[in-house]
Design a protein around this motif. Structure first.
Motif, PDB file in Angstrom:
ATOM      1  N   LEU A 248      -7.600  13.115  -2.134  1.00 29.60           N
ATOM      2  CA  LEU A 248      -8.359  12.219  -1.251  1.00 29.60           C
ATOM      3  C   LEU A 248      -9.453  12.948  -0.497  1.00 29.60           C
ATOM      4  CD1 LEU A 248      -5.224  10.310  -0.142  1.00 29.60           C
ATOM      5  CD2 LEU A 248      -7.156   9.277  -1.333  1.00 29.60           C
TER       6      LEU A 248
ATOM      7  N   HIS B 192       2.366   9.660  -2.176  1.00 31.75           N
ATOM      8  CA  HIS B 192       3.005   8.410  -2.630  1.00 31.75           C
ATOM      9  C   HIS B 192       1.911   7.370  -2.864  1.00 31.75           C
ATOM     10  CE1 HIS B 192       2.338   6.344   1.231  1.00 31.75           C
ATOM     11  NE2 HIS B 192       2.709   7.465   1.831  1.00 31.75           N
TER      12      HIS B 192
ATOM     13  N   PHE C  99       3.080   1.500  -0.591  1.00 29.74           N
ATOM     14  CA  PHE C  99       4.260   2.083  -1.216  1.00 29.74           C
ATOM     15  C   PHE C  99       5.145   0.997  -1.832  1.00 29.74           C
ATOM     16  CE2 PHE C  99       8.513   4.269  -0.497  1.00 29.74           C
ATOM     17  CZ  PHE C  99       8.345   5.154  -1.547  1.00 29.74           C
ATOM     18  N   PHE C 100       4.850  -0.270  -1.508  1.00 27.52           N
ATOM     19  CA  PHE C 100       5.589  -1.433  -2.033  1.00 27.52           C
ATOM     20  C   PHE C 100       4.617  -2.605  -1.975  1.00 27.52           C
ATOM     21  CE2 PHE C 100       6.501  -0.336   2.377  1.00 27.52           C
ATOM     22  CZ  PHE C 100       5.944  -1.411   3.047  1.00 27.52           C
TER      23      PHE C 100
ATOM     24  N   GLU D 185      -2.341  -0.161  -5.036  1.00 29.34           N
ATOM     25  CA  GLU D 185      -3.683  -0.702  -5.255  1.00 29.34           C
ATOM     26  C   GLU D 185      -4.722   0.028  -4.416  1.00 29.34           C
ATOM     27  OE1 GLU D 185      -3.996  -4.915  -4.321  1.00 29.34           O
ATOM     28  OE2 GLU D 185      -4.598  -4.463  -2.273  1.00 29.34           O
ATOM     29  N   ASP D 186      -4.286   0.596  -3.322  1.00 26.51           N
ATOM     30  CA  ASP D 186      -5.227   1.369  -2.501  1.00 26.51           C
ATOM     31  C   ASP D 186      -5.376   2.777  -3.083  1.00 26.51           C
ATOM     32  OD1 ASP D 186      -6.571   2.842  -0.595  1.00 26.51           O
ATOM     33  OD2 ASP D 186      -5.526   1.959   1.115  1.00 26.51           O
ATOM     34  N   THR D 187      -4.274   3.454  -3.230  1.00 27.53           N
ATOM     35  CA  THR D 187      -4.304   4.857  -3.652  1.00 27.53           C
ATOM     36  C   THR D 187      -3.077   5.185  -4.488  1.00 27.53           C
ATOM     37  OG1 THR D 187      -5.385   5.422  -1.555  1.00 27.53           O
ATOM     38  CG2 THR D 187      -4.405   7.237  -2.788  1.00 27.53           C
TER      39      THR D 187
ATOM     40  N   ILE E  63      -1.390 -10.844  -2.080  1.00 29.73           N
ATOM     41  CA  ILE E  63      -0.429  -9.738  -2.117  1.00 29.73           C
ATOM     42  C   ILE E  63      -1.182  -8.420  -2.273  1.00 29.73           C
ATOM     43  CG2 ILE E  63       1.378  -8.637  -3.536  1.00 29.73           C
ATOM     44  CD1 ILE E  63       2.715 -11.271  -3.740  1.00 29.73           C
TER      45      ILE E  63
ATOM     46  N   LEU F 228      -5.528   9.698   6.988  1.00 30.06           N
ATOM     47  CA  LEU F 228      -4.962  10.025   5.673  1.00 30.06           C
ATOM     48  C   LEU F 228      -3.871  11.082   5.788  1.00 30.06           C
ATOM     49  CD1 LEU F 228      -8.125  10.183   3.382  1.00 30.06           C
ATOM     50  CD2 LEU F 228      -6.373   8.405   3.471  1.00 30.06           C
TER      51      LEU F 228
ATOM     52  N   ARG G 141       3.098  -5.678  -0.580  1.00 29.20           N
ATOM     53  CA  ARG G 141       3.224  -6.113   0.817  1.00 29.20           C
ATOM     54  C   ARG G 141       2.277  -7.259   1.144  1.00 29.20           C
ATOM     55  NH1 ARG G 141       0.592  -0.687   3.566  1.00 29.20           N
ATOM     56  NH2 ARG G 141      -1.571  -1.249   3.166  1.00 29.20           N
TER      57      ARG G 141
ATOM     58  N   THR H 138      -0.830   9.353   7.012  1.00 23.30           N
ATOM     59  CA  THR H 138      -0.281   8.476   5.978  1.00 23.30           C
ATOM     60  C   THR H 138       0.544   9.263   4.956  1.00 23.30           C
ATOM     61  OG1 THR H 138      -2.138   6.979   6.212  1.00 23.30           O
ATOM     62  CG2 THR H 138      -0.910   6.847   4.147  1.00 23.30           C
TER      63      THR H 138
END
Lengths: 420, 420
Positions: free
Chosen positions: B157, B47, B51-52, B149-151, B144, B171, B54, B174
């Motif tokens: 990975l 994902h 995921f949203f 934006e991370d992955t 925000i 990871l 935040r 996660t």
């Protein structure tokens, strides 16, 4: 209802924690289980090494005097009067013009004081007897490994608290440590807090994330040399949660919680410390990330309140919990090893406080280069995967440029350092 | 009766061994047991992270448009219409002059597009309602953490064969890997040969030494990532010994013997290879120590005949056996990591062949320095304890001086290298 907190320096915080760090006990394990443990006693040579004068080569043991004046043009002939394999002993004294076939590692026979390498001895037979012909002279002591030349009896070969690597294992075997004294591993409990946390086998939901800190920390605890225990997630209910912490304390040597230490309304770990009547050593550190890291002490037991933010949690563990674990393991170098490296990329963001940036260490022509992992934003988890170093960037008003020298703390090292 | 042997280069020897190195299988273990194992599959993001959208801070979620033109002199007041802890979600759309109290990591409510840090919001109450006063304007997107934006979902990975460190564990958690695919560990058997060997709990005797190589190697095997099995000492009787080797082969993926490979009369391992009808890949290498290292292959299984000399045994394992183990563990970088270092002391002894000198690595102002351990004489066991590097000294007619650049192979590293 914001609580006022006064930041202390990282060094002060470490000092306050280390006041309560205690040495653990020693137990014995079979040498086959000793790899990766820490020595519970000094490793001492129980005998000289070698234990007797021995041959470093396959060849012939001789008396050097018999070869005096020998040259290519003027060779000497010695009679082979015996042969000894490694582990057996030649009983009779060897004469001046005699030689004994000897294997690598075997004991030099009485009378002999030099060894001729096999390839330098020309063997032949005559009248049913065996001989060698030599074309050079030897001095007394040539090609002999002398008793005690490697290690003298009584030498301390490794100090208590040393990590047991393959070389140490070889020493333990050499000196007869069938049962190895090792430091008892501390038990470190982990409790996750945060109503946003899903267990890792739960499907994702809006607003929630999977509990990754716990598993990161279980690995960090193991890497540090301790036994991790996951105690589960905290209840949302303060009273219930207090009971859980209290009960957990009896099961572990060290207790870690993640999350619940911010100044926000929903973080109630400070309340729990108060109810437990634990002494809060500090609850604010002049560092990033992990400024809200809180450590409390109750009856000599340490409670680490690490941040719920993954990078802050990671840093807090390595700076504060690891040295307590290593001290329990009887190491005198419990802190992360510190070295100098060249900064591998710009880090333009200044910070009033010391910043610990996770990074990847590499070498350029033997020069350590530390490259900050990813953006180092809060919550960036992917950059943790390749992190093997913290880059320490001192607080100040300016950023840092590629090529500058910076301090780094090595995460995968077993030598450590005596102070932060 | 000397057998004629032709030395090959180290590189050739490694190539011949690696022809028979095979990838192992994948099994699943609970994530709590995954630390220190090797990934059996690529680790893939299931994902987006986050995921949203935040909040990276404790504070207030707002609509940036409501703060347009706001300054210290011209502050804006927003009504607090709700509060959300991490993990909960604010359902109603938020108005232009409204704010929602938000915790670190919580989902940004619908309508909001910026976050005000807690310490920059002045809270007050009026007529039973709660408000914040702001003294600066915000842009859409301020503070925000955006979805993905991370992955991004689908990102690899970490590759199959990667060592599982604390970051990889984070990871795995996660991305929901409760059961982690890891490479099955190969089973590596060790047989000690040599009638000079005492078991470690036996008292010393003239001419004999304790069996240290075995325990050194069990640790090396474990460090490499495999499961070691000590199969005991060989019999002195060729026939019996042949039977022992044959039987052992069925129990292991890789078989190591120490000793018994020299050209001397008492070393009969070559005989056993012949009787087994194993293919000897080489029995002489242009290197020191370990020139008599022998590797044979039988039905795809590798038999490592390492020297009985401790340093030769150590070197032979790391150069030849380790990459086979790491290949079994599905690593694409099975060989020792090679870097450049400055030689920390003179090494005056020239050698016609490449020499692998055990050494200790240190850093001087970020520069790798490698110091040869002890005298590096055959059989010197004490210098092994601090060895964490092999210093590679090329063959030639001259010695080496302090300060020269040399190649080093790192022994405690998990990254490795794709080739020798």
């Amino acid at each position: 209802m914001l609580e006022k907190r006064t930041p202390i320096t990282v060094e002060d915080a470490v000092d306050r924690v280390m006041e309560f760090a205690t040495s653990g006990k020693t137990e014995f394990v079979d040498i086959e289980k000793a790899f990766g443990r820490f020595l519970g006693e000094d490793l001492i040579a129980d005998h000289d090494v070698p234990f007797f004068n021995r041959s470093p080569y396959d060849g012939f043991a001789i008396r050097a005097e018999g070869t005096t004046g020998t040259t290519r043009e003027n060779p000497v002939v010695l009679e082979i009067v015996g042969e000894i394999g490694a582990g057996s002993v030649h009983e009779e004294e060897v004469g001046v013009f005699e030689a004994v076939r000897i294997m690598t590692g075997a004991q030099i026979p009485t009378g002999c004081d030099a060894v001729v390498m096999l390839e330098l001895a020309e063997e032949f037979e005559e009248n049913g007897k065996k001989f060698i012909r030599l074309k050079r002279s030897y001095k007394s002591g040539d090609n002999i490994s002398f008793k005690g030349e490697d290690t003298k009896k009584g030498t301390v070969l490794a100090k208590k608290g040393t990590y047991i690597n393959p070389g140490i294992a070889a020493l333990l075997a050499t000196f007869g440590y069938k049962d190895v004294p090792v430091s008892v591993k501390p038990t470190v409990g982990v409790i996750a807090t945060g109503s946003e946390l899903l267990e890792i086998n739960e499907p994702l939901q809006p607003g929630k994330i999977r509990n990754s800190n716990t598993y990161m920390m279980l690995s960090q605890i193991e890497r540090a040399g301790a036994t991790p225990i996951y105690l589960g997630q905290f209840s949302d209910d303060l009273e219930l949660c207090y009971g859980q912490v209290k009960e957990s304390l009896d099961k572990v040597d060290i207790l870690i919680t993640t999350g619940g230490v911010s100044v926000g309304d929903f973080d109630y770990l400070p309340e729990i410390y108060k109810k437990l009547e634990a002494t809060v050593l500090f609850n604010k550190i002049g560092m990033r990330p992990g400024s809200v890291t809180t450590v409390a002490e109750l009856n000599g037991k340490l409670l680490f309140g690490l941040s719920g933010n993954p990078s802050a949690c990671y840093v807090g563990f390595e700076l504060f919990t690891r040295p307590v674990i290593r001290t329990f393991l009887q190491s005198v170098n419990p802190h992360l090893r510190k070295e100098t490296a060249v900064l591998g990329s710009d880090f333009p963001k200044p910070n009033p406080f010391t910043r610990f940036v996770r990074g990847a260490l590499s070498y350029e022509d033997g020069q350590l280069v530390a490259i900050p992992s990813g953006l180092d934003k809060s919550g960036v988890v992917s950059s943790l995967a390749t992190a093997d170093v913290f880059i320490m960037l001192p607080g100040g008003t300016r950023g840092f440029e590629r090529g500058m020298k910076v301090d780094v703390l090595l995460l995968d090292d077993q030598q450590g350092r005596s102070r932060i």
